[in-house]
Design a protein around this motif. Structure first.
Motif, PDB file in Angstrom:
ATOM      1  N   ASP A   1       1.048  -1.377  -0.001  1.00 14.49           N
ATOM      2  CA  ASP A   1      -0.322   0.118   0.100  1.00 14.49           C
ATOM      3  C   ASP A   1       0.878   1.337   0.227  1.00 14.49           C
ATOM      4  N   ILE A   2       1.773   0.929   0.917  1.00 13.54           N
ATOM      5  CA  ILE A   2       2.800   2.289   1.209  1.00 13.54           C
ATOM      6  C   ILE A   2       3.635   2.146  -0.487  1.00 13.54           C
ATOM      7  N   ALA A   3       4.030   1.319  -0.869  1.00 10.82           N
ATOM      8  CA  ALA A   3       5.380   1.283  -2.639  1.00 10.82           C
ATOM      9  C   ALA A   3       4.212   2.157  -3.358  1.00 10.82           C
ATOM     10  N   LEU A   4       2.371   1.523  -2.936  1.00 14.95           N
ATOM     11  CA  LEU A   4       1.774   2.649  -4.530  1.00 14.95           C
ATOM     12  C   LEU A   4       1.346   3.448  -3.627  1.00 14.95           C
ATOM     13  N   ALA A   5       1.091   3.832  -2.900  1.00 15.36           N
ATOM     14  CA  ALA A   5       0.968   5.435  -2.245  1.00 15.36           C
ATOM     15  C   ALA A   5       1.715   6.595  -2.668  1.00 15.36           C
ATOM     16  N   ARG A   6       3.020   6.088  -2.659  1.00 14.18           N
ATOM     17  CA  ARG A   6       4.359   6.547  -3.067  1.00 14.18           C
ATOM     18  C   ARG A   6       4.303   6.466  -4.548  1.00 14.18           C
ATOM     19  N   ALA A   7       4.090   6.045  -5.446  1.00 15.03           N
ATOM     20  CA  ALA A   7       4.130   5.602  -6.666  1.00 15.03           C
ATOM     21  C   ALA A   7       3.156   6.499  -6.923  1.00 15.03           C
ATOM     22  N   ALA A   8       1.946   6.799  -6.338  1.00 10.85           N
ATOM     23  CA  ALA A   8       1.141   7.826  -6.636  1.00 10.85           C
ATOM     24  C   ALA A   8       1.070   9.272  -6.837  1.00 10.85           C
ATOM     25  N   ALA A   9       1.610   9.283  -5.415  1.00 12.81           N
ATOM     26  CA  ALA A   9       1.845  10.326  -4.829  1.00 12.81           C
ATOM     27  C   ALA A   9       2.955  11.209  -5.894  1.00 12.81           C
ATOM     28  N   GLN A  10       4.158  10.295  -6.539  1.00 14.67           N
ATOM     29  CA  GLN A  10       5.239  10.726  -7.170  1.00 14.67           C
ATOM     30  C   GLN A  10       4.871  11.370  -8.754  1.00 14.67           C
ATOM     31  N   SER A  11       4.064  10.457  -8.975  1.00 14.58           N
ATOM     32  CA  SER A  11       3.022  10.524 -10.114  1.00 14.58           C
ATOM     33  C   SER A  11       2.141  11.769  -9.976  1.00 14.58           C
ATOM     34  N   GLY A  12       1.932  12.108  -9.442  1.00 10.79           N
ATOM     35  CA  GLY A  12       0.780  12.838  -9.155  1.00 10.79           C
ATOM     36  C   GLY A  12      -0.212  12.444  -9.484  1.00 10.79           C
ATOM     37  N   VAL A  13      -1.008  11.629  -8.704  1.00  5.54           N
ATOM     38  CA  VAL A  13      -2.171  10.997  -9.114  1.00  5.54           C
ATOM     39  C   VAL A  13      -3.086  10.016  -8.000  1.00  5.54           C
ATOM     40  N   PRO A  14      -3.952  10.752  -7.893  1.00 14.53           N
ATOM     41  CA  PRO A  14      -4.746  10.234  -6.362  1.00 14.53           C
ATOM     42  C   PRO A  14      -4.827   9.074  -6.480  1.00 14.53           C
ATOM     43  N   PHE A  15      -4.505   8.761  -4.643  1.00 14.77           N
ATOM     44  CA  PHE A  15      -4.491   7.308  -4.473  1.00 14.77           C
ATOM     45  C   PHE A  15      -5.274   6.459  -2.876  1.00 14.77           C
ATOM     46  N   CYS A  16      -5.924   5.662  -3.115  1.00 13.57           N
ATOM     47  CA  CYS A  16      -7.379   5.282  -2.438  1.00 13.57           C
ATOM     48  C   CYS A  16      -7.036   3.973  -2.175  1.00 13.57           C
ATOM     49  N   LEU A  17      -6.988   4.636   0.033  1.00 17.36           N
ATOM     50  CA  LEU A  17      -6.378   3.709   0.271  1.00 17.36           C
ATOM     51  C   LEU A  17      -7.411   2.742   0.537  1.00 17.36           C
ATOM     52  N   ALA A  18      -7.551   1.233   0.793  1.00 21.32           N
ATOM     53  CA  ALA A  18      -8.805   0.345   1.320  1.00 21.32           C
ATOM     54  C   ALA A  18      -9.209  -0.149   2.565  1.00 21.32           C
ATOM     55  N   THR A  19     -10.668  -0.245   3.258  1.00 14.68           N
ATOM     56  CA  THR A  19     -10.659   0.046   4.686  1.00 14.68           C
ATOM     57  C   THR A  19      -9.666  -1.312   4.970  1.00 14.68           C
ATOM     58  N   LEU A  20      -9.361  -2.237   4.135  1.00 12.21           N
ATOM     59  CA  LEU A  20      -8.932  -3.617   4.225  1.00 12.21           C
ATOM     60  C   LEU A  20      -7.862  -3.777   3.389  1.00 12.21           C
TER      61      LEU A  20
ATOM     62  N   TRP B   1       5.290  14.606  -0.671  1.00 13.56           N
ATOM     63  CA  TRP B   1       4.411  15.004  -1.440  1.00 13.56           C
ATOM     64  C   TRP B   1       3.293  15.491  -0.326  1.00 13.56           C
ATOM     65  N   PRO B   2       3.090  16.427  -0.068  1.00 12.31           N
ATOM     66  CA  PRO B   2       1.728  17.357   0.565  1.00 12.31           C
ATOM     67  C   PRO B   2       0.470  17.791  -0.317  1.00 12.31           C
ATOM     68  N   ALA B   3       0.929  17.643  -1.210  1.00 11.50           N
ATOM     69  CA  ALA B   3      -0.514  17.461  -2.621  1.00 11.50           C
ATOM     70  C   ALA B   3      -1.893  17.020  -3.183  1.00 11.50           C
ATOM     71  N   ALA B   4      -0.340  15.602  -2.923  1.00  4.04           N
ATOM     72  CA  ALA B   4      -1.224  14.112  -3.472  1.00  4.04           C
ATOM     73  C   ALA B   4      -2.559  14.053  -3.101  1.00  4.04           C
ATOM     74  N   PRO B   5      -3.350  13.699  -3.086  1.00  5.20           N
ATOM     75  CA  PRO B   5      -4.631  13.296  -2.907  1.00  5.20           C
ATOM     76  C   PRO B   5      -5.244  12.206  -2.456  1.00  5.20           C
ATOM     77  N   ARG B   6      -4.965  12.017  -1.125  1.00  3.66           N
ATOM     78  CA  ARG B   6      -5.891  10.730  -0.623  1.00  3.66           C
ATOM     79  C   ARG B   6      -7.189  10.343  -0.845  1.00  3.66           C
ATOM     80  N   TRP B   7      -7.027   9.381  -1.239  1.00  5.65           N
ATOM     81  CA  TRP B   7      -8.576   8.698  -0.856  1.00  5.65           C
ATOM     82  C   TRP B   7      -8.821   7.258   0.052  1.00  5.65           C
ATOM     83  N   LEU B   8      -9.995   7.691   0.549  1.00  7.73           N
ATOM     84  CA  LEU B   8      -9.754   6.568   1.560  1.00  7.73           C
ATOM     85  C   LEU B   8     -11.210   5.437   1.146  1.00  7.73           C
ATOM     86  N   GLN B   9     -11.205   3.809   0.315  1.00  2.22           N
ATOM     87  CA  GLN B   9     -11.740   3.884   0.445  1.00  2.22           C
ATOM     88  C   GLN B   9     -13.182   3.252   2.164  1.00  2.22           C
TER      89      GLN B   9
END
Ligand SMILES: Cc1cc2nc3c(=O)[nH]c(=O)nc-3n(C[C@H](O)[C@H](O)[C@H](O)COP(=O)(O)O)c2cc1C
Length: 390
Positions: free
Chosen positions: A100-119, A134-142
């Protein structure tokens, strides 16, 4: 002629999501690969998702200046470098340690929102801390709505405190899809059978990366089921907690309590889309859960035109299920979606090579979107409106 896929281990050499998929297939034990790839029952839905995208043919325009192109996209949940976001997938830690961290960091570096799953395997807070650069990186929670609404409220509050901009309520999985591969792979509840254990023993790269440091947990649920609970105990708790009474009144309940962006994930019917608009959601995700739920479900891209008509611009439309190419994102955009969520496309990347693999997956799709747009004769995503569908 069947084309050969990349057969090495360097994600930078992958040129298509299919190459990352091949890499993931070589690295993962059988049961984890099936968890990533498979669908419900006969997997008709999984195949129909790809077939529906493939059947859509576009009529490119010509003699248009495409030298200055833009694919930046404004989502209700934040800006993106391209019409895509990383969608929510649970238990990613089984594919790569801290996936999840790898994906979130990759998304933030790519300037793309990342949605974390509850699970997810990593907590809301750990993902926020890992992407602080990346303070501007949008984070979403499922969100899965649990029977114990206090859990839901706590998850929402934690998301708010950690700076997540959007909630994504999943509506199509209160009853799990009938996943036959799961029943075949496990003896008893989620315990791999002997054949799978034997196969896993040969996957030394996976063993060193995932198994040796300790099997992943559902960190977001630690407060509810205890840090010491095994993944098995947690999975049982989750199944018990899934709320099959979930209904439109719960969407209204959530809307009253969340003033950020509210996204409803699980829409395939035009009337349901209109109802979502009436409940005041900001966005809907047209999805069949990547073919993991109802096997007979219509491919989301086939459902999209009627839904776009019904919504008529009153809410943002996102789409997922079967997106493996940048052109799929452009097709979805042409049919009325603002952008797509990536599920397995980025999971293949992370399962192949962690953060570097996820980055590569995002770069592949981003560059395919840019290249495809130019070849269609469009300098911007808005110009897709001129593109006829054959
Ligand atoms: C391994 C895996 C786990 C998933 N877990 C979740 C989840 O926890 N919550 C959710 O809303 N969707 C989940 N999904 C569905 C995805 O969000 C998304 O709808 C789907 O993957 C899109 O199809 P695609 O993988 O063909 O792109 C999961 C999908 C996969 C492949």
């Amino acid at each position: 002629m069947k084309r050969k896929l990349y057969s090495g281990r360097n994600p930078a050499r992958a040129v298509a999501i299919a190459d990352l998929q091949a890499m993931a297939r070589r690295r993962l034990p059988h049961f984890a690969l099936e968890y990533l790839e498979c669908g419900a029952e006969d997997e008709l839905g999984v195949h129909a998702n790809r077939a529906a995208f493939e059947a859509l043919r576009l009529v490119p325009r010509t003699l248009r200046d495409v030298s200055a192109r833009s694919i930046e996209t404004q989502f209700k949940g934040g800006n993106s470098a391209a019409p895509m976001a990383v969608g929510p997938t649970g238990f990613n830690g089984m594919l790569w340690r801290d996936a999840d961290i790898a994906l979130a960091r990759a998304a933030a570096q790519s300037g793309v929102p990342f949605c974390l799953a509850t699970l997810a395997s990593a907590s809301i807070e750990r993902v926020a801390a890992a992407t602080r650069e990346w303070p501007a990186a949008p984070r979403w929670l499922q969100l899965y709505m649990f029977q114990d609404r206090q859990c839901t409220l706590e998850l929402m509050q934690r998301a708010r405190d950690a700076g997540y901009t959007s909630l994504v309520l999943t509506t199509d999985a209160t009853v799990y899809g009938n996943r036959n591969w799961e029943a075949r792979n496990y003896r008893g509840f989620k315990k791999p059978d002997f054949r799978n254990l034997l196969n896993t023993a040969t996957c030394w790269r996976w063993l060193a990366n995932v198994y040796a440091p300790g099997l992943p947990r559902f960190e977001n649920l630690d407060g509810f089921i205890g840090k010491r609970a095994s993944a098995l105990d947690a999975a049982e708790w989750i199944e018990r907690q899934m709320d099959t009474t979930l209904a439109w009144r719960d969407v209204e309940w959530l809307r009253e309590r969340w003033d950020g962006t509210l996204i409803l994930k699980g829409i395939l019917d035009a009337d349901d889309a209109s109802q979502a608009v009436r409940c005041g959601v900001d966005s809907i995700v047209v999805t069949n859960h990547g073919g993991r739920q109802l096997d007979a479900a219509i491919p989301s891209v086939a459902a999209l035109p009627a839904i776009a008509d019904a919504v008529g611009g009153r809410a943002e439309i996102l789409l997922d299920s079967g997106v493996r190419r940048g052109m799929d994102a452009l097709k979805a955009r042409r049919l009325g979606a603002q952008g797509v969520l990536l599920g397995r496309a980025t999971l293949y990347g992370v399962a192949a090579a962690g953060e570097r693999g996820a980055l590569r997956a995002l770069e592949i799709i981003r560059s395919e979107i840019d290249n495809g747009l130019a070849q269609l004769g469009c300098a911007s995503l808005d110009r897709l409106a001129d593109i006829a569908i054959a």
